[in-house]
Scaffold this motif. Sequence first.
Motif, PDB file in Angstrom:
ATOM      1  N   SER A 184       0.843  -1.181   0.000  1.00 24.05           N
ATOM      2  CA  SER A 184       0.000   0.000   0.000  1.00 24.05           C
ATOM      3  C   SER A 184       0.879   1.231   0.000  1.00 24.05           C
ATOM      4  O   SER A 184       2.036   1.196   0.396  1.00 24.05           O
TER       5      SER A 184
ATOM      6  N   ASP B 273       0.867  -3.403   8.438  1.00 22.57           N
ATOM      7  CA  ASP B 273       2.065  -3.807   7.711  1.00 22.57           C
ATOM      8  C   ASP B 273       2.963  -2.570   7.575  1.00 22.57           C
ATOM      9  O   ASP B 273       3.679  -2.220   8.508  1.00 22.57           O
ATOM     10  N   SER B 274       2.899  -1.854   6.464  1.00 21.50           N
ATOM     11  CA  SER B 274       3.694  -0.633   6.326  1.00 21.50           C
ATOM     12  C   SER B 274       3.170   0.476   7.254  1.00 21.50           C
ATOM     13  O   SER B 274       3.908   1.369   7.642  1.00 21.50           O
ATOM     14  N   GLY B 275       1.890   0.415   7.560  1.00 24.88           N
ATOM     15  CA  GLY B 275       1.265   1.455   8.378  1.00 24.88           C
ATOM     16  C   GLY B 275       0.594   2.536   7.546  1.00 24.88           C
ATOM     17  O   GLY B 275      -0.138   3.376   8.066  1.00 24.88           O
TER      18      GLY B 275
ATOM     19  N   THR C  16      -1.920   2.522   5.377  1.00 28.04           N
ATOM     20  CA  THR C  16      -3.383   2.543   5.346  1.00 28.04           C
ATOM     21  C   THR C  16      -3.952   3.178   6.607  1.00 28.04           C
ATOM     22  O   THR C  16      -4.746   4.119   6.546  1.00 28.04           O
TER      23      THR C  16
ATOM     24  N   VAL D  88       0.366 -13.933   5.523  1.00 24.27           N
ATOM     25  CA  VAL D  88      -0.564 -14.789   6.251  1.00 24.27           C
ATOM     26  C   VAL D  88      -1.985 -14.663   5.711  1.00 24.27           C
ATOM     27  O   VAL D  88      -2.322 -13.679   5.046  1.00 24.27           O
TER      28      VAL D  88
HETATM   29  P1  IMP Z   1      -0.402  -1.358   5.250  1.00 33.05           P
HETATM   30  O1  IMP Z   1      -1.039  -0.120   4.713  1.00 33.05           O
HETATM   31  O2  IMP Z   1       0.891  -1.671   4.535  1.00 33.05           O
HETATM   32  O3  IMP Z   1      -0.215  -1.324   6.748  1.00 33.05           O
HETATM   33  O4  IMP Z   1      -1.302  -2.563   4.813  1.00 33.05           O
HETATM   34  C1  IMP Z   1      -2.309  -3.037   5.558  1.00 33.05           C
HETATM   35  C2  IMP Z   1      -3.213  -3.917   4.728  1.00 33.05           C
HETATM   36  O5  IMP Z   1      -2.484  -4.788   3.864  1.00 33.05           O
HETATM   37  C3  IMP Z   1      -4.004  -4.809   5.634  1.00 33.05           C
HETATM   38  O6  IMP Z   1      -5.209  -4.197   6.012  1.00 33.05           O
HETATM   39  C4  IMP Z   1      -4.214  -6.028   4.783  1.00 33.05           C
HETATM   40  O7  IMP Z   1      -5.382  -5.874   4.000  1.00 33.05           O
HETATM   41  C5  IMP Z   1      -3.038  -6.084   3.865  1.00 33.05           C
HETATM   42  N1  IMP Z   1      -2.047  -7.060   4.328  1.00 33.05           N
HETATM   43  C6  IMP Z   1      -0.813  -6.800   4.841  1.00 33.05           C
HETATM   44  N2  IMP Z   1      -0.154  -7.925   5.158  1.00 33.05           N
HETATM   45  C7  IMP Z   1      -0.988  -8.942   4.840  1.00 33.05           C
HETATM   46  C8  IMP Z   1      -0.880 -10.390   4.952  1.00 33.05           C
HETATM   47  O8  IMP Z   1       0.129 -10.979   5.408  1.00 33.05           O
HETATM   48  N3  IMP Z   1      -1.966 -11.099   4.522  1.00 33.05           N
HETATM   49  C9  IMP Z   1      -3.095 -10.526   4.027  1.00 33.05           C
HETATM   50  N4  IMP Z   1      -3.236  -9.184   3.918  1.00 33.05           N
HETATM   51  C10 IMP Z   1      -2.191  -8.403   4.314  1.00 33.05           C
END
Ligand code: IMP
Length: 185
Positions: A79, A106-108, A110, A156
Amino acid sequence: MEDYQNYLKEILISKEELQQRIAELGAEISADYVGKELLLVCILRGGVFFTVDLMKKISIPHLVEFMAISSYGAGVRESTGDVRVTLDLQINIRDKHVLLVEDIIDSGNTLASVIERLSVRHPKSIEVCTLLDKSSRREVDVPIKYRGFNIEDKFVFGYGLDLDEYFRGLPFIGVVDLEKYEPAE
Ligand code: IMP
Ligand code: MG
């Protein structure tokens, strides 16, 4: 889509471990928010299983709302924080204590963007409750008040988390066997 067993490397967090930890989080939240107008904001679609089970363990009166966002600009597994709200909250959050309920950070990007968008609506407070935290992948700082499990950098699925939209309904968190599953791009 084939059966999930073909893509499962190992079960990372069992159904029992999930339910045990969620009960602990529910008790903590109930104690912290007693006497306050608590509004859970479930981030669709991944957060839905966690939200529903958490609600059953929160013993104080509370509200629930749903919000859906889609991020664009990056691939399906990443993201950028460039998020679009596809379903907004149906109520005014002014005077509410907002608790965002998410499946994984994950990255934070979102969550940071969601917090930014909701903060300008003047909630009394805004906090984050995430089931999973892939903290080693963090790019943007997100204040996490409640964390179910910190996990390693593995992809996961299950319990709300999808493998290209499938298998959200599994009662456990499993690790994807990337040798057997070709991620869509
Ligand atoms: P962020 O913006 O990188 O923190 O992404 C968060 C979003 O990525 C989560 O709400 C998930 O929908 C998706 N995501 C991140 N890691 C995984 C994973 O290991 N499995 C499934 N979805 C993931
Ligand atoms: Mg999600």
